[in-house]
Design an enzyme around this catalytic site. Structure first.
Site, short mmCIF file in Angstrom:
data_model
loop_
_atom_site.label_atom_id
_atom_site.label_comp_id
_atom_site.label_asym_id
_atom_site.label_seq_id
_atom_site.Cartn_x
_atom_site.Cartn_y
_atom_site.Cartn_z
N ASN A 188 57.93 29.77 56.60
CA ASN A 188 56.55 30.11 55.84
C ASN A 188 56.48 31.46 55.33
OD1 ASN A 188 55.78 27.45 56.73
ND2 ASN A 188 54.28 28.07 58.10
N VAL A 189 55.88 31.60 54.18
CA VAL A 189 56.05 32.93 53.48
C VAL A 189 54.49 33.21 53.25
CG1 VAL A 189 58.32 32.35 52.03
CG2 VAL A 189 55.85 31.40 51.13
N HIS A 226 62.47 32.69 55.08
CA HIS A 226 62.17 32.48 53.92
C HIS A 226 61.41 33.62 52.94
CE1 HIS A 226 62.97 28.02 54.60
NE2 HIS A 226 64.24 28.55 54.61
N CYS A 285 59.65 46.86 37.68
CA CYS A 285 59.92 47.89 38.89
C CYS A 285 59.78 49.23 38.44
CB CYS A 285 61.31 47.44 39.25
SG CYS A 285 61.95 48.88 40.61
N THR A 297 57.27 20.99 60.25
CA THR A 297 58.21 21.27 59.25
C THR A 297 59.01 19.83 59.06
OG1 THR A 297 60.45 22.06 58.53
CG2 THR A 297 60.14 21.70 60.82
N SER A 298 59.02 19.46 57.75
CA SER A 298 59.85 18.41 57.22
C SER A 298 61.16 18.18 57.51
CB SER A 298 59.50 17.96 55.93
OG SER A 298 60.15 19.08 54.99
N ASN A 344 54.64 17.14 64.91
CA ASN A 344 54.16 16.91 63.49
C ASN A 344 53.62 15.42 63.57
OD1 ASN A 344 54.48 16.08 60.60
ND2 ASN A 344 56.63 17.22 60.64
C1 BV8 Z 1 70.88 28.50 50.82
C2 BV8 Z 1 60.22 30.16 49.82
C3 BV8 Z 1 73.19 28.66 50.01
C4 BV8 Z 1 60.11 30.01 48.39
C5 BV8 Z 1 61.63 28.20 50.56
C6 BV8 Z 1 73.06 22.98 53.29
C7 BV8 Z 1 73.51 24.51 53.16
C8 BV8 Z 1 72.77 25.41 52.86
C9 BV8 Z 1 72.16 25.22 51.77
C10 BV8 Z 1 72.02 23.89 51.30
C11 BV8 Z 1 72.34 22.83 52.12
N1 BV8 Z 1 71.75 21.58 51.38
C12 BV8 Z 1 71.13 22.00 50.50
C13 BV8 Z 1 70.96 23.18 50.41
C14 BV8 Z 1 70.34 23.80 48.98
C15 BV8 Z 1 68.78 24.16 49.87
C16 BV8 Z 1 68.22 22.96 50.58
O1 BV8 Z 1 68.08 22.95 51.79
N2 BV8 Z 1 67.63 21.95 49.66
C17 BV8 Z 1 66.90 20.83 50.24
C18 BV8 Z 1 65.67 20.55 49.54
C19 BV8 Z 1 67.89 19.85 50.48
N3 BV8 Z 1 68.69 25.28 50.37
C20 BV8 Z 1 69.04 26.59 49.76
O2 BV8 Z 1 68.76 26.80 48.77
C21 BV8 Z 1 68.68 27.67 50.84
N4 BV8 Z 1 69.65 28.49 50.46
O3 BV8 Z 1 71.28 28.56 51.91
O4 BV8 Z 1 71.76 28.52 49.69
C22 BV8 Z 1 73.65 29.93 49.73
C23 BV8 Z 1 73.98 30.46 50.63
C24 BV8 Z 1 74.84 31.87 50.47
C25 BV8 Z 1 74.62 32.55 49.15
C26 BV8 Z 1 73.78 31.80 48.21
C27 BV8 Z 1 73.46 30.59 48.49
C28 BV8 Z 1 67.24 28.33 50.76
C29 BV8 Z 1 66.07 27.58 51.16
C30 BV8 Z 1 64.82 28.47 51.12
C31 BV8 Z 1 63.94 27.97 50.08
N5 BV8 Z 1 62.82 28.67 50.02
N6 BV8 Z 1 60.48 28.99 50.68
C32 BV8 Z 1 58.61 29.48 48.53
O5 BV8 Z 1 58.14 29.26 49.25
O6 BV8 Z 1 58.09 29.60 47.33
S1 BV8 Z 1 61.76 26.61 51.62
C33 BV8 Z 1 60.25 26.00 51.50
O7 BV8 Z 1 60.43 24.62 52.04
C34 BV8 Z 1 59.05 26.67 52.06
O8 BV8 Z 1 59.20 27.96 52.89
C35 BV8 Z 1 58.87 25.82 53.23
O9 BV8 Z 1 58.12 26.19 54.67
C36 BV8 Z 1 60.13 25.10 53.39
C37 BV8 Z 1 60.20 23.99 54.17
O10 BV8 Z 1 59.37 23.01 53.93
P1 BV8 Z 1 58.43 22.74 55.05
O11 BV8 Z 1 57.95 24.21 55.87
O12 BV8 Z 1 59.08 21.74 56.10
O13 BV8 Z 1 57.08 22.00 54.51
P2 BV8 Z 1 56.99 20.69 53.90
O14 BV8 Z 1 55.90 20.80 52.95
O15 BV8 Z 1 58.07 20.11 53.41
O16 BV8 Z 1 56.81 19.80 55.11
C38 BV8 Z 1 55.46 20.02 55.84
C39 BV8 Z 1 55.61 19.24 57.03
O17 BV8 Z 1 54.41 19.54 57.93
C40 BV8 Z 1 55.64 17.77 56.87
O18 BV8 Z 1 56.66 17.34 57.88
C41 BV8 Z 1 54.21 17.08 57.33
O19 BV8 Z 1 54.17 16.01 57.81
C42 BV8 Z 1 53.87 18.28 58.21
N7 BV8 Z 1 52.47 18.61 58.57
C43 BV8 Z 1 51.30 18.30 57.49
N8 BV8 Z 1 50.05 18.65 58.31
C44 BV8 Z 1 50.46 19.10 59.34
C45 BV8 Z 1 51.80 18.99 59.79
N9 BV8 Z 1 52.51 19.29 60.95
C46 BV8 Z 1 51.67 19.73 61.88
N10 BV8 Z 1 50.24 19.89 61.75
C47 BV8 Z 1 49.54 19.45 60.56
N11 BV8 Z 1 48.24 19.55 60.50
#
Ligand code: BV8
Length: 249
Positions: free
Chosen positions: A107-108, A124, A152, A193-194, A218
């Site tokens: 989380n951010v 993140h 900047c 987290t999803s 979750n």
């Molecule tokens: C990187 C900041 C490489 C921005 C965010 C394999 C390895 C490396 C990378 C990848 C890979 N496969 C794919 C990739 C690319 C990509 C990726 O993961 N894509 C996904 C979509 C497949 N990853 C990246 O790009 C990462 N970078 O490694 O790049 C690299 C390496 C070296 C040099 C260059 C490049 C960077 C990823 C970071 C992205 N930035 N946030 C912003 O926030 O604006 S991620 C963003 O999603 C948020 O931070 C968020 O926290 C995060 C994850 O989502 P969740 O937190 O899980 O939130 P979500 O809404 O999805 O789910 C909520 C959950 O809560 C649900 O399950 C729900 O049921 C539950 N819930 C609801 N209510 C409740 C609850 N749980 C409990 N109680 C409740 N009441």
């Protein structure tokens, strides 16, 4: 809460009581009960037409810096109005109670800091912090300007939130500290987290493959549920206080 939504299994209570180092990975779900929409929930109002995944990229910023900057301004205002919920506070209590707790958050929103958690790894980044696009200078204040985004004061490049966008690498020290914690703990909790975003989503599996007891909290199932030793299906704002109460009070 008298009759909690979820009862904590006795063997998990035993493991928690004996744990020397607990690691907690949180996602947007822990802030849901603070009124902060989760990352994949439909955006509201003006932002409903956008997919967060499309906006949270350097390409989107370079294409339309004003749109992306205003999206983060909107989120910053939302977060400023939000308060930590009982789930955040239960993690503070846990940190005060167990010998060692490492809180790894995706989380951010800065709500863990505002709740009082101390040992936090922000995988993140944070929308509370601002940096410049070209050099990464952290900027805490800038002269009033009509230009959006502002620039900047040191290098004149555009300002952006200090978050890790999709396609950007995570900070090396944060990721290596998170991996090391996941590999050296007695209990791993994945909360709200999803488990889709990498490399964060692999951290619970780092623990699971070492036979470290793992817990998912979750209301929904996720791609890692099947690998978790315990799946507590409920909102973290209720389950975390229940776990802390039954294990340590
Ligand atoms: C990187 C900041 C490489 C921005 C965010 C394999 C390895 C490396 C990378 C990848 C890979 N496969 C794919 C990739 C690319 C990509 C990726 O993961 N894509 C996904 C979509 C497949 N990853 C990246 O790009 C990462 N970078 O490694 O790049 C690299 C390496 C070296 C040099 C260059 C490049 C960077 C990823 C970071 C992205 N930035 N946030 C912003 O926030 O604006 S991620 C963003 O999603 C948020 O931070 C968020 O926290 C995060 C994850 O989502 P969740 O937190 O899980 O939130 P979500 O809404 O999805 O789910 C909520 C959950 O809560 C649900 O399950 C729900 O049921 C539950 N819930 C609801 N209510 C409740 C609850 N749980 C409990 N109680 C409740 N009441």
């Amino acid at each position: 809460m008298a009759n909690s939504v979820v009862s904590i299994p006795p063997d998990l209570i035993e493991i928690a009581r004996n744990a020397k180092h607990i690691v907690v990975l949180t996602g947007a779900g822990v802030s849901a009960e603070s009124g902060v929409p989760t990352f994949r929930e439909a955006q509201t109002g003006l932002w409903a037409q956008y997919d967060p995944q499309e906006l949270a990229t350097p390409q989107a910023f370079q294409r339309n810096p004003r749109l992306v900057w205003e999206w983060y301004e909107w989120r910053r205002e939302l977060v400023a109005k939000a308060q930590p919920n009982p789930g955040h506070l239960a993690l503070v209590k846990m940190e005060e109670t167990v010998p060692q707790l490492t809180l790894i958050t995706q989380n951010v929103d800065g709500l863990h800091q505002r709740a009082g958690s101390r040992n936090i790894i922000e995988l993140h980044g944070s929308i509370i912090r601002t940096k410049c696009f070209d050099q990464g200078h952290i900027v805490t204040s800038w002269a009033a300007t009509d230009e959006v985004p502002p620039r900047c004061p040191q290098c004149d490049s555009l300002l952006r939130p200090d978050v890790v966008w999709f396609g950007e690498g995570l900070a090396y020290d944060a990721l290596s500290a998170a991996i090391s914690a996941a590999q050296n703990c007695d209990l791993f909790l994945a909360v709200g987290t999803s488990a889709i975003v990498q490399p964060a989503a692999s951290l619970p599996l780092e623990a699971a493959q070492r036979r470290t007891p793992t817990v998912e909290i979750n209301p929904q199932a996720t791609p890692i549920s099947r690998y978790m030793d315990f799946v507590l299906s409920g909102p973290s704002g209720q389950v975390l206080p229940e776990l802390t109460r039954t294990a340590w009070e």
